[in-house]
Design a protein around this motif. Sequence first.
Motif, PDB file in Angstrom:
ATOM      1  N   SER A  85      47.671  17.237-128.253  1.00 18.81           N
ATOM      2  CA  SER A  85      48.789  16.034-128.314  1.00 18.81           C
ATOM      3  C   SER A  85      49.936  15.612-129.812  1.00 18.81           C
ATOM      4  N   GLY A  86      50.735  14.958-129.164  1.00 17.25           N
ATOM      5  CA  GLY A  86      51.144  14.545-129.939  1.00 17.25           C
ATOM      6  C   GLY A  86      51.144  13.857-131.038  1.00 17.25           C
ATOM      7  N   ILE A  87      49.445  13.105-131.045  1.00 18.48           N
ATOM      8  CA  ILE A  87      48.934  12.204-132.242  1.00 18.48           C
ATOM      9  C   ILE A  87      48.331  13.567-133.248  1.00 18.48           C
ATOM     10  N   ASN A  88      48.434  14.667-132.945  1.00 20.85           N
ATOM     11  CA  ASN A  88      48.236  15.700-134.228  1.00 20.85           C
ATOM     12  C   ASN A  88      49.439  16.030-135.152  1.00 20.85           C
ATOM     13  N   SER A 107      44.748   4.719-130.743  1.00 20.63           N
ATOM     14  CA  SER A 107      44.953   6.226-130.179  1.00 20.63           C
ATOM     15  C   SER A 107      43.367   6.206-129.547  1.00 20.63           C
ATOM     16  N   ARG A 108      42.752   7.144-128.808  1.00 24.88           N
ATOM     17  CA  ARG A 108      41.935   7.685-127.971  1.00 24.88           C
ATOM     18  C   ARG A 108      41.505   8.567-128.994  1.00 24.88           C
ATOM     19  N   ILE A 109      41.729   9.855-129.774  1.00 28.02           N
ATOM     20  CA  ILE A 109      42.033  10.489-130.756  1.00 28.02           C
ATOM     21  C   ILE A 109      42.129  10.218-132.346  1.00 28.02           C
ATOM     22  N   THR A 144      51.184   3.555-137.982  1.00 29.47           N
ATOM     23  CA  THR A 144      52.258   2.526-136.843  1.00 29.47           C
ATOM     24  C   THR A 144      53.325   3.499-136.687  1.00 29.47           C
ATOM     25  N   LEU A 145      53.927   4.362-136.947  1.00 33.05           N
ATOM     26  CA  LEU A 145      54.934   4.760-135.949  1.00 33.05           C
ATOM     27  C   LEU A 145      54.487   4.789-134.767  1.00 33.05           C
ATOM     28  N   TYR A 146      53.135   5.277-133.636  1.00 27.94           N
ATOM     29  CA  TYR A 146      53.442   5.773-131.966  1.00 27.94           C
ATOM     30  C   TYR A 146      52.664   4.189-131.601  1.00 27.94           C
ATOM     31  N   GLN A 147      53.256   4.164-130.411  1.00 28.60           N
ATOM     32  CA  GLN A 147      52.727   3.095-130.017  1.00 28.60           C
ATOM     33  C   GLN A 147      52.899   3.508-128.597  1.00 28.60           C
ATOM     34  N   GLY A 148      51.010   3.531-128.487  1.00 31.12           N
ATOM     35  CA  GLY A 148      51.521   4.090-126.664  1.00 31.12           C
ATOM     36  C   GLY A 148      51.410   2.844-125.668  1.00 31.12           C
ATOM     37  N   PRO A 149      51.821   2.925-124.323  1.00 34.60           N
ATOM     38  CA  PRO A 149      51.894   2.570-123.396  1.00 34.60           C
ATOM     39  C   PRO A 149      50.706   0.946-123.246  1.00 34.60           C
ATOM     40  N   SER A 150      51.522  -0.324-123.069  1.00 32.53           N
ATOM     41  CA  SER A 150      50.826  -1.274-123.241  1.00 32.53           C
ATOM     42  C   SER A 150      49.370  -1.170-124.355  1.00 32.53           C
ATOM     43  N   GLN A 151      49.847  -0.553-125.639  1.00 25.69           N
ATOM     44  CA  GLN A 151      48.860  -0.233-126.806  1.00 25.69           C
ATOM     45  C   GLN A 151      49.042  -0.348-127.850  1.00 25.69           C
ATOM     46  N   ALA A 152      47.932  -1.383-128.621  1.00 20.96           N
ATOM     47  CA  ALA A 152      48.626  -1.945-129.999  1.00 20.96           C
ATOM     48  C   ALA A 152      49.363  -0.695-130.847  1.00 20.96           C
ATOM     49  N   ARG A 153      50.092  -1.115-131.695  1.00 19.97           N
ATOM     50  CA  ARG A 153      50.430  -0.300-132.608  1.00 19.97           C
ATOM     51  C   ARG A 153      49.986   0.631-133.404  1.00 19.97           C
ATOM     52  N   PHE A 156      45.184   8.694-123.446  1.00 20.51           N
ATOM     53  CA  PHE A 156      44.860   7.400-122.884  1.00 20.51           C
ATOM     54  C   PHE A 156      44.545   8.359-121.579  1.00 20.51           C
ATOM     55  N   ASP A 157      44.143   7.040-120.495  1.00 20.27           N
ATOM     56  CA  ASP A 157      43.842   6.919-119.410  1.00 20.27           C
ATOM     57  C   ASP A 157      44.983   6.704-118.671  1.00 20.27           C
ATOM     58  N   GLY A 158      45.364   7.320-117.885  1.00 24.28           N
ATOM     59  CA  GLY A 158      47.190   7.380-117.368  1.00 24.28           C
ATOM     60  C   GLY A 158      47.573   7.148-115.785  1.00 24.28           C
ATOM     61  N   ARG A 159      45.800   6.993-115.622  1.00 25.51           N
ATOM     62  CA  ARG A 159      45.793   6.961-113.889  1.00 25.51           C
ATOM     63  C   ARG A 159      46.958   5.973-112.969  1.00 25.51           C
ATOM     64  N   GLY A 160      46.409   4.751-114.592  1.00 23.81           N
ATOM     65  CA  GLY A 160      47.119   3.410-113.748  1.00 23.81           C
ATOM     66  C   GLY A 160      48.558   3.118-113.990  1.00 23.81           C
ATOM     67  N   TRP A 161      49.002   4.095-114.721  1.00 24.73           N
ATOM     68  CA  TRP A 161      50.535   4.087-115.435  1.00 24.73           C
ATOM     69  C   TRP A 161      51.671   4.310-113.843  1.00 24.73           C
ATOM     70  N   GLY A 162      52.682   3.736-113.873  1.00 24.28           N
ATOM     71  CA  GLY A 162      54.021   3.764-113.391  1.00 24.28           C
ATOM     72  C   GLY A 162      54.729   5.051-114.212  1.00 24.28           C
ATOM     73  N   ALA A 163      56.115   5.175-113.800  1.00 23.58           N
ATOM     74  CA  ALA A 163      56.958   6.166-114.471  1.00 23.58           C
ATOM     75  C   ALA A 163      57.534   5.797-115.251  1.00 23.58           C
TER      76      ALA A 163
END
Length: 354
Positions: A67-70, A90-92, A78-87, A126-133
Amino acid sequence: MRIVLASLSAALSVVSSQAAELVERPPQFVAIAFDNCTELERWQEWSDFAAELNRDGERVRFTFFVSGINFLSNAKKTLYQGPSQARGASRINFGGSADDVRKRVAFMNALHRDGHEMASHAVGHFDGRGWGAGSWNSEFTSFDNLLTNVVRNNELAPDEGFAFSSKDIVGFRAPYLAHSAGLYTTLAERGFRYDTSGTMPSNAWPEKRDGIWRFNLAEIKLAGSGRATLSMDYNFLVAQSGAAPIASRREQFRRQMLDSYLSYFRANYTGNRAPIHIGHHFSDYQNGAYREALKQFARSVCGLPEVRCVTYKTLADFMDGLQPEMLAAYRKGDFPRAIEPVLAGVGETVGAGR
């Protein structure tokens, strides 16, 4: 005329049978991979174990879905922000201290130099089941940036970065195995070669769809029971104890996992030789029982004749070299079958004597 046709049919049957016998038996591939890969003690443990098995020659190569979070210390989250997530969300866990990140990078570099594979497990789990490309592309861009800029992001010394680049990352496993159509569009566009986010029967050979090999986890029998689970430690945890550790049954759970993996291996080794897929985490499930089972499994099968315990990248190389006719023959098992191998250090199985 009927006699002639019958004779011709018999002759063709013999020729067909002889042709099948000419197909060389494929190796039994075994792919052992790990997810998340955060804890430094696990990096040390699996590095030591790989060195132990490979002391007298190459027996095993692992794949690590990282995982890139590592690659990012807690102070820099705060250098990372996932899709539709707060800056900074992370889930881990993030990477810990900058020194923790430095040590993790050093483990990965050493293993990579020894022939093990580093692959992607996205970034924030994150759970990407609803993610588009677009969302998947954003997450992969974050992964690449965190890998490339690990020195600058964590204020490390110039020589403490990765010894490989994001272009060397050619495989993916989605967090929670949660995939969508947009994932495969993105993987193909970014030059990935394989994905391991699906499931399949235990004797199924991989398929290549949309230019991506699908190296899926297997649906296997849970030894000593009438139930089934996936060939991954977390799924054993759920199947055996409802995801709760039960100290009094630790040895039973360890033995059941080992027996399940060995039965999976024996069936494929003597059957159509479909590759074996096993996925574990760095998490200390069942107080280490699953790690012990996996180590015993690897000691028992890796190094056997015709067995190749390889990275997924190596498996992709083999699959890419197959002609369609050969792969079709493998799927049908059109080759001389092997007898069951003698496995060292296995001992009594679950349910034996009952």
